[in-house]
Write a protein that holds these residues in place. Structure first.
Motif, PDB file in Angstrom:
ATOM      1  N   UNK A 262       0.833  -1.211   0.000  1.00 13.28           N
ATOM      2  CA  UNK A 262       0.000   0.000   0.000  1.00 13.28           C
ATOM      3  C   UNK A 262       0.867   1.259   0.000  1.00 13.28           C
ATOM      4  N   UNK A 263       1.912   1.269   0.827  1.00  8.88           N
ATOM      5  CA  UNK A 263       2.795   2.438   0.892  1.00  8.88           C
ATOM      6  C   UNK A 263       3.479   2.686  -0.450  1.00  8.88           C
ATOM      7  N   UNK A 264       4.081   1.625  -1.026  1.00  5.56           N
ATOM      8  CA  UNK A 264       4.795   1.785  -2.288  1.00  5.56           C
ATOM      9  C   UNK A 264       3.853   2.161  -3.419  1.00  5.56           C
ATOM     10  N   UNK A 265       2.698   1.513  -3.460  1.00 11.62           N
ATOM     11  CA  UNK A 265       1.725   1.826  -4.507  1.00 11.62           C
ATOM     12  C   UNK A 265       1.317   3.296  -4.451  1.00 11.62           C
TER      13      UNK A 265
ATOM     14  N   UNK B 223      -0.097   4.318  -8.037  1.00 11.63           N
ATOM     15  CA  UNK B 223      -0.924   3.238  -8.565  1.00 11.63           C
ATOM     16  C   UNK B 223      -1.672   2.584  -7.407  1.00 11.63           C
ATOM     17  N   UNK B 224      -2.577   1.687  -7.716  1.00 16.13           N
ATOM     18  CA  UNK B 224      -3.316   0.993  -6.663  1.00 16.13           C
ATOM     19  C   UNK B 224      -2.492  -0.167  -6.118  1.00 16.13           C
ATOM     20  N   UNK B 225      -2.857  -0.591  -4.937  1.00 14.76           N
ATOM     21  CA  UNK B 225      -2.194  -1.745  -4.336  1.00 14.76           C
ATOM     22  C   UNK B 225      -2.405  -2.981  -5.210  1.00 14.76           C
ATOM     23  N   UNK B 226      -3.577  -3.094  -5.794  1.00 13.14           N
ATOM     24  CA  UNK B 226      -3.869  -4.222  -6.685  1.00 13.14           C
ATOM     25  C   UNK B 226      -2.935  -4.218  -7.890  1.00 13.14           C
TER      26      UNK B 226
ATOM     27  N   UNK C  95       8.924   2.373 -13.891  1.00  7.35           N
ATOM     28  CA  UNK C  95      10.274   1.859 -13.680  1.00  7.35           C
ATOM     29  C   UNK C  95      11.215   2.959 -13.197  1.00  7.35           C
ATOM     30  N   UNK C  96      11.083   4.129 -13.762  1.00 10.55           N
ATOM     31  CA  UNK C  96      11.920   5.260 -13.347  1.00 10.55           C
ATOM     32  C   UNK C  96      11.582   5.668 -11.917  1.00 10.55           C
ATOM     33  N   UNK C  97      10.294   5.704 -11.590  1.00  8.64           N
ATOM     34  CA  UNK C  97       9.894   6.041 -10.224  1.00  8.64           C
ATOM     35  C   UNK C  97      10.434   5.013  -9.227  1.00  8.64           C
TER      36      UNK C  97
END
Length: 82
Positions: free
Chosen positions: A17-20, A25-28, A45-47
């Motif tokens: 959840x944190x990374x998404x 983007x969503x956790x899903x 990918x850059x992010x």
């Protein structure tokens, strides 16, 4: 690639959840990327590269060195010799 993103996330003790949320983007969606059901676009990918402070090549498993390819010694070890 799918294992590398999950590996980096876990090494940094980030929840999905944190990374998404951090990459917008969503956790899903992140779960699908980590499981190999979806492929991240270049912007993601850059992010991810910026967040984890590793090269995109490392995320893509094209290289075993997590750091930037600006160092010639690292760069030459990432690509097979002819």
């Amino acid at each position: 690639m799918k294992n590398r993103i999950k590996q980096l996330r876990l090494e940094n003790r980030y929840t999905q959840k944190y990374l998404a949320t951090a990459i917008g983007i969503t956790q899903t969606s992140l779960s699908r990327i980590e499981s190999g059901l979806s492929i991240p676009n270049a912007q993601l990918l850059i992010q991810l590269s910026d967040i984890f402070k590793v090269s995109v090549d490392y995320i893509l498993c094209r290289c075993d060195h997590p750091h930037s390819l600006s160092d010639i010694q690292i760069m030459t070890s990432c690509f097979p010799k002819k």
